[in-house]
Motif scaffolding. Structure first.
Motif, PDB file in Angstrom:
ATOM      1  N   TYR A   1       0.874  -1.176   0.000  1.00 10.75           N
ATOM      2  CA  TYR A   1       0.000   0.000   0.000  1.00 10.75           C
ATOM      3  C   TYR A   1       0.910   1.224   0.000  1.00 10.75           C
ATOM      4  O   TYR A   1       1.759   1.359   0.873  1.00 10.75           O
ATOM      5  CB  TYR A   1      -0.866   0.039   1.251  1.00 10.75           C
ATOM      6  CG  TYR A   1      -1.869  -1.088   1.333  1.00 10.75           C
ATOM      7  CD1 TYR A   1      -3.197  -0.874   0.991  1.00 10.75           C
ATOM      8  CD2 TYR A   1      -1.487  -2.352   1.751  1.00 10.75           C
ATOM      9  CE1 TYR A   1      -4.118  -1.900   1.059  1.00 10.75           C
ATOM     10  CE2 TYR A   1      -2.405  -3.394   1.820  1.00 10.75           C
ATOM     11  CZ  TYR A   1      -3.726  -3.156   1.476  1.00 10.75           C
ATOM     12  OH  TYR A   1      -4.636  -4.181   1.542  1.00 10.75           O
ATOM     13  N   ILE A   2       0.745   2.079  -0.973  1.00 11.12           N
ATOM     14  CA  ILE A   2       1.662   3.207  -1.131  1.00 11.12           C
ATOM     15  C   ILE A   2       0.843   4.485  -1.127  1.00 11.12           C
ATOM     16  O   ILE A   2       0.014   4.696  -2.002  1.00 11.12           O
ATOM     17  CB  ILE A   2       2.438   3.071  -2.458  1.00 11.12           C
ATOM     18  CG1 ILE A   2       3.165   1.722  -2.495  1.00 11.12           C
ATOM     19  CG2 ILE A   2       3.416   4.217  -2.636  1.00 11.12           C
ATOM     20  CD1 ILE A   2       3.576   1.291  -3.868  1.00 11.12           C
ATOM     21  N   GLU A   3       1.049   5.328  -0.127  1.00 12.20           N
ATOM     22  CA  GLU A   3       0.219   6.522   0.004  1.00 12.20           C
ATOM     23  C   GLU A   3       1.101   7.759   0.167  1.00 12.20           C
ATOM     24  O   GLU A   3       1.840   7.865   1.126  1.00 12.20           O
ATOM     25  CB  GLU A   3      -0.712   6.373   1.227  1.00 12.20           C
ATOM     26  CG  GLU A   3      -1.552   5.113   1.152  1.00 12.20           C
ATOM     27  CD  GLU A   3      -2.385   4.853   2.406  1.00 12.20           C
ATOM     28  OE1 GLU A   3      -3.000   3.783   2.472  1.00 12.20           O
ATOM     29  OE2 GLU A   3      -2.398   5.710   3.310  1.00 12.20           O
ATOM     30  N   ASN A   4       1.002   8.650  -0.782  1.00 10.00           N
ATOM     31  CA  ASN A   4       1.833   9.848  -0.730  1.00 10.00           C
ATOM     32  C   ASN A   4       0.963  11.091  -0.740  1.00 10.00           C
ATOM     33  O   ASN A   4       0.205  11.315  -1.659  1.00 10.00           O
ATOM     34  CB  ASN A   4       2.801   9.870  -1.921  1.00 10.00           C
ATOM     35  CG  ASN A   4       3.880  10.915  -1.748  1.00 10.00           C
ATOM     36  OD1 ASN A   4       3.795  11.769  -0.867  1.00 10.00           O
ATOM     37  ND2 ASN A   4       4.903  10.866  -2.577  1.00 10.00           N
TER      38      ASN A   4
END
Lengths: 478, 432, 247
Positions: free
Chosen positions: A404-407
């Motif tokens: 899960y990649i949240e920027n």
């Protein structure tokens, strides 16, 4: 007959039981059992209240079920929550006073305390079942002001530190297993490194699960005060058993300004037999917080054992310029299942994190990397790099990657890469051609595949871990 | 919200099996409601809250015919066949460049009413991915039914126009598009969307594509100007052996757009390419979810998604590659790259590999970053303004996705639309 | 053309240029030599306007305060820097970039913008003169270019934009003799009574091909010595160490 004995001992070298008499709490989970544990540990009132608060909370929680490996329902009322070798009532003052049978057990495991004391300078706080029975090198550490003791002792002797930091990283309101641990934890390690001190040796604890049907609920708390450094090693082997055993430890790390904590694990608990019978459920909560500026927490894990491994050693990067690292090797063979990874939560400015994960799946096993990288809107100029590689051996296993990649920050970068592939046949052929047999060749190639992670381990562990990588995959390729 | 199902049900009774299917599906929908963050695949899109806040007056359209559309909306200087949908309903079709006997085209409403024909598409109603699919099954009124015979290659692309005029305001529009492409046949589909006067509505569409052996279907969705609309587009693809499915998505218009593309590779040597670009500004919220299932040997799939987020926009890409035990020699590749331009924009990604076969080559990559200040400096030192430099870098960045388009005419069309879109963007000049 | 008075520049509170003075008249070629870390690249970056430096002092360019102008206006007014490390910019087509850049500059100078055909003719002539393979025009800007190709691309941009003041920042580093010849031919072909050059280099060898009018030795943020072409040769022999001691 003899033949089969030899075989089974090869299958699990560390599968033996010592018959030390145990003190046990009655089966089941209730307020009285918690009071029993607290009482036998001679805990102050506040600690009991803390446990009971967790237990109240637990009543309203449900076991999580989003994970990939499913397991048969655990009857929490059918477990013992406390068992201890009887003669621990009068704690030994030195190794000479330790039960000789215990020493023998350690010798079988290849961890002679005396030898380690002399040769490697490692202080060992050995947890046999749930009570610490021997601690070495205490004097040297005391000289520097370092506290390294069983957490039950710290509760009595250093209540201010424990009160301040226990549950500050993993609150008692966390998820089901963490809260369960808060209610019933029996023992574990406590480490405090004072300001500006570099711990002169690797601190180490060997956990062993021994008594039958005992859930293990260790609790570890490590605090690195400003400008200090510590490297902590955790290694595990467990005896062979038929019933599944639950292991739900909590590990909390706190790094203040400019401090660094390196936490290494080699986990080799009983994985169950070839048909997936037995084995440990390893549901561990490990979390570290880089609370201060320029602090660093580095997790390294080599997970080769357990029927089910389900853990995400995580870093909360709160202080500006703090660094989180996660290096992992997870090997699953036969019917083992692993769902492991990390969480990197970037809150402070200029925070950096790095994730290197190597998953190897063989037999009928299932291996999942699950990870979260979150960069919050205030974490300016933060960076993450993630590399997840999976190796599949045979056609009955699975390998999965779920990041899960949240920027939320425009000045921050996240890079994630993942690959999944088969073991390279040309490399195998090359090794074979140079005279290595199939298993040696696989060991060699897999060790190469894991090199980046193995390099992170302290010397003492690296050698053992390399051997383990080879042993774990024995019989995986025909 | 007033989803008056009973009224709809009365007005649209067919006397056949469909009536019960509708009732059952509406029940399913009511039990679950609109998807919310609690569901894993809606983790980054809280549709329930979004609709509640923006489309609280949402209602099911009545049966009045509202087929008004404007000719100036049609593509000029681009030879094509066309199907026109207005407010989700089939209005007209022309196949001037093709042999009509190879093509069977019907408004979906005709199929829904005809018992014999309905059996052909009945299985489509079994799909229960989420509550929106149930809602679509319950409330679908029209759409496209298109069958292309074996061994027929289209001479010109087919453009499907989706127009929404004023009578769609505050309506929930449910339609389906069914296309079946025969063996060795070939078709390019271009989907264009246009709404009148920036009206607000919710469009819930399901596309079903069946691609037979050796056939090639290319789909290009151009979503560049549906300002205020809310859209959920689900595409289910069945790809048979040796076929090719190529999908390109231009995700840029609409307040909310979620595209969900599920490709099932049902024969060996099938391949599937899903590429696209997401370019958002203001408070737009777009999501792309792709799911490729490899079930047979020697199949290939690849996704390239490039995203640019400006202002307060939010973008998400969830992509999964699933490889079954039998799918040896699979080649799966996925890359998502995003540029976050503003401190208020967000990009989430969840690339996922689930692999049960060992002889595979699968990888994914995902990067999110800000624009490289060194590059801006380099371009500005050659005389470009910051705005020009930004635009050039955005165009260059997104062009990589456009470059994947294999049809030259369509590539140049989309390229032009992209440049136009980039030029429309207002850049805040936040000089340091 | 350019007058630098008492220029100081620091980055991250570290002072790099410490009271730098230099005057360049139209048509002159100046070379600045100096050891690593003496401030050569900082000078180039400050003149072109790169962010991140705290700058004090005065720089007049064509009589106007240069330091106040944004990067692109400096470029539009004829200031060109050939980068030491030209950036790779993926997705941006070289040809398109050159055309946009040229037309922006032309617009500012009051010239007609070139259409695609005129531009194509221009660029064909230029690439041929510089012996540059036309194929690079259709590639992405500097992506996958060799070191030599990148530097040649810088020179190509220079000849197309026809600047008034050219800064060559270590353009010779990493070049073989053939590429060096092409680069210096490009520079020499632009020599003109109205155009000035500032050549920043560590080694003397580029100055065999481009003859400077003046050579300055930069040590620790300021000019330690100024001379004519022979100074460069002298430096090559005795090295910077000596010069530093003297300075």
């Amino acid at each position: 007959m003899k033949q089969s004995t030899i075989n089974s001992s090869e299958e699990y070298k560390y599968g033996f039981t010592t018959d030390i008499e145990s003190i046990r709490a009655p089966k089941g989970l209730n307020g009285d059992v918690i009071k029993f544990i607290s009482n036998i540990k001679k805990e102050p009132r506040w600690m009991l209240e803390w446990r009971l608060k967790a237990y109240e909370r637990l009543k309203n929680l449900k076991e999580p079920n989003w994970q990939k490996p499913k397991y048969p329902k655990i009857d929490y009322q059918d477990l013992y929550y406390y068992s201890a070798p009887k003669n621990s009532e009068n704690k030994p003052k030195s190794l000479d006073e330790v039960d000789p049978r215990l020493i023998e057990t350690y010798n079988k495991l290849g961890i002679s305390l005396k030898e380690q004391e002399k040769l490697s300078g490692v202080a060992v706080d050995a947890v046999f079942d749930s009570v610490s029975v021997a601690t070495t090198f205490k004097d040297k550490l005391t000289e520097k002001g370092i506290i390294f003791c069983p957490i039950s002792e710290a509760i009595q002797k250093h209540p201010d530190l424990v009160k301040k930091y226990l549950g500050s990283v993993i609150p008692i309101t966390d998820h089901y297993f963490a809260t369960l641990n808060s209610a019933v934890f029996t023992d574990g390690s406590f480490v405090y490194i004072p300001q500006g001190v570099r711990c002169p040796m690797e601190l180490s604890t060997y956990f062993r699960i021994n008594a039958s049907e005992t859930g293990q609920f260790e609790r570890t708390l490590i605090i690195a005060d400003k400008g200090s450094y510590v490297s902590y090693l955790e290694g595990c082997t467990a005896p062979m058993r038929d019933e599944n055993q639950l292991h739900a430890a909590n590990v909390e790390l706190v790094a203040l300004d400019d401090a660094e904590i390196k936490y290494s694990t080699v986990q080799n608990w009983y994985p169950g037999d070839k048909d997936g019978k037995g084995g440990i459920y390893n549901f561990v909560t490990k979390r570290g917080v880089c609370r201060g500026r320029n602090s660093k927490i580095s997790w390294t894990q080599v997970e080769t054992g357990s029927a089910i491994t389900w853990k995400y050693p995580s870093c909360i990067l709160q202080g500006d310029n703090s660094i989180g690292e996660f290096y992992s090797i997870a090997i699953t063979n036969n019917h083992q299942k692993a769902d492991t990874g990390t969480k990197m939560i970037h809150l402070g400015k200029n925070t950096k994190s790095k994730i290197i994960s190597k998953g190897i799946s063989a037999g009928h096993a299932d291996n999942t990397y699950r990870g979260l990288v979150r960069i919050s809107s205030k974490a300016n100029n933060s960076r993450n790099f993630t590399q997840c590689d999976s190796l599949l051996m045979g056609n009955e296993c699975g390998a999965h990657t779920i990041p899960y990649i949240e920027n939320k920050n425009s000045s921050s970068n996240i890079e994630h890469e993942a690959t999944a592939s088969k073991i390279n046949e040309e490399q195998l052929f090359y090794c074979n051609q140079r005279g290595l047999n199939q298993e040696e060749a696989i060991g060699l190639i897999v060790n190469g595949f894991c090199k980046e992670v193995l390099q992170q381990l302290p010397m003492e562990f690296a050698v053992e871990a390399q051997k383990l990588v080879g042993i774990s995959l024995e019989g995986s390729v025909g | 919200m007033n989803l008056n199902f009973d009224e709809f049900q009365k007005a649209n009774q067919t006397g056949g099996e469909l009536d019960n299917i509708r009732i059952k599906n509406f029940d399913n929908f009511q039990k679950k409601g609109f998807p919310s963050k609690k569901e894993e695949s809606w983790k980054y899109t809280d549709l329930k809250t979004m609709l509640y806040n923006n489309l609280s007056k949402l209602e099911v359209p009545n049966n009045k015919k509202t087929s008004q559309c404007h000719d100036e909306w049609l593509l000029k200087n681009f030879k094509h066949n066309q199907i026109i949908l207005v407010n989700g309903e089939f209005v007209s079709s022309t196949f001037s460049f093709e042999s009509k006997d190879k093509i069977k085209i019907k408004p979906l409403r005709v199929i829904l009413k005809d018992k014999k024909n309905f059996n052909k598409i009945k299985e489509l109603f079994d799909d229960q991915k989420n509550s929106l699919t149930s809602l679509n099954h319950a409330l679908v009124r029209d759409g496209i039914f298109l069958e292309i015979e074996d061994n027929y290659s289209f001479n010109k692309p087919l453009v499907i126009y989706n127009f929404f005029n004023k009578s769609s305001e505050n309506k929930i529009i449910n339609n389906k598009c069914f296309i079946s492409l025969g063996k060795n046949s070939k078709l390019d589909v271009l989907k264009c969307y246009k709404a009148e006067n920036s009206i607000k509505y919710f469009n819930n569409t399901i596309h079903h594509y069946s691609i037979q052996e050796n056939a090639i279907l290319k789909q290009f969705s151009i979503n560049n100007n549906l300002d205020n609309s809310y859209n959920y587009h689900l595409t289910n693809v069945k790809s048979h052996s040796n076929s090719i499915f190529e999908n390109f998505l231009f995700s840029s218009g609409s307040s909310f757009l979620k595209n969900e593309i599920h490709c099932n590779l049902l024969g060996s040597y099938a391949s599937c390419f899903v590429n696209g670009l997401i370019l958002l500004n203001n408070e737009q919220h777009h999501e792309l979810k792709t799911n490729v299932n490899h079930r047979y040997e020697h199949c290939k799939s690849s996704q390239l998604v490039k995203s640019v987020l400006l202002d307060k926009s939010s973008g998400t890409y969830q992509g999964k590659i699933y490889v079954e035990k039998e799918a040896q020699k699979t080649d799966g590749y996925q890359l998502s790259r995003a540029l976050i331009f503003s401190e208020n924009s967000t990009f989430n990604s969840k690339p996922e590999l689930e692999i049960y076969a060992d002889e595979v080559k699968c990888s994914h990559g995902s990067t999110t970053a800000n624009i490289d200040q060194g590059s801006i400096f380099y371009l500005m030192s050659r005389g470009l303004s910051k705005k020009q430099a930004n635009k050039m870098l955005i165009e260059g960045f997104l062009n990589e996705a456009v470059e994947t388009i294999t049809d030259i005419n369509i590539k140049s069309l989309i390229s032009k639309l992209l440049i136009k879109k980039i030029n429309e963007i207002k850049f805040e000049t936040n000089e340091h | 053309m350019l007058q630098i008075t008492n220029l100081s520049a620091s980055i991250d509170n570290k002072k790099i240029l410490k009271g730098f003075n230099l005057k360049i008249k139209p048509g002159e070629i100046h070379a600045i030599m100096g050891p690593n870390g003496s401030g050569k690249s900082t000078l180039a970056n400050v003149l072109t306007g790169k962010n991140g430096y705290q700058v004090e002092g005065q720089v007049l360019y064509q009589g106007k305060n240069l330091l106040k102008l944004p990067i692109e206006e400096r470029a539009q007014k004829g200031l060109f820097m050939a980068f030491q490390y030209p950036l790779e910019i993926a997705g941006v087509n070289t040809n398109n970039f050159l055309k946009t850049s040229l037309n922006t500059v032309r617009k500012v100078r009051g010239l007609k913008e070139l259409d695609s055909l005129d531009f194509l003719n221009l660029i064909k002539t230029k690439t041929k003169n510089l012996k540059i393979d036309e194929k690079i025009l259709n590639r992405q800007l500097n992506v996958g270019f060799s070191g030599g190709e990148k530097k040649k691309n810088e020179i190509l941009q220079m000849t197309i934009l026809e600047p008034k003041l050219v800064i060559l920042d270590e353009t010779d580093s990493g070049l073989d003799i053939d590429a060096m010849k092409i680069v210096s031919e490009g520079v020499n072909s632009l020599r003109d009574k109205d155009r000035s050059f500032l050549i920043i280099t560590h080694y003397q060898r580029l100055l065999d091909y481009i003859k400077p009018d003046f050579v300055h030795v930069l040590v620790d943020g300021k000019i330690a010595k100024t001379g004519c072409g022979e100074l460069a040769l002298e430096l090559e022999k005795i090295g910077y160490g000596k010069m530093e001691a003297e300075g």
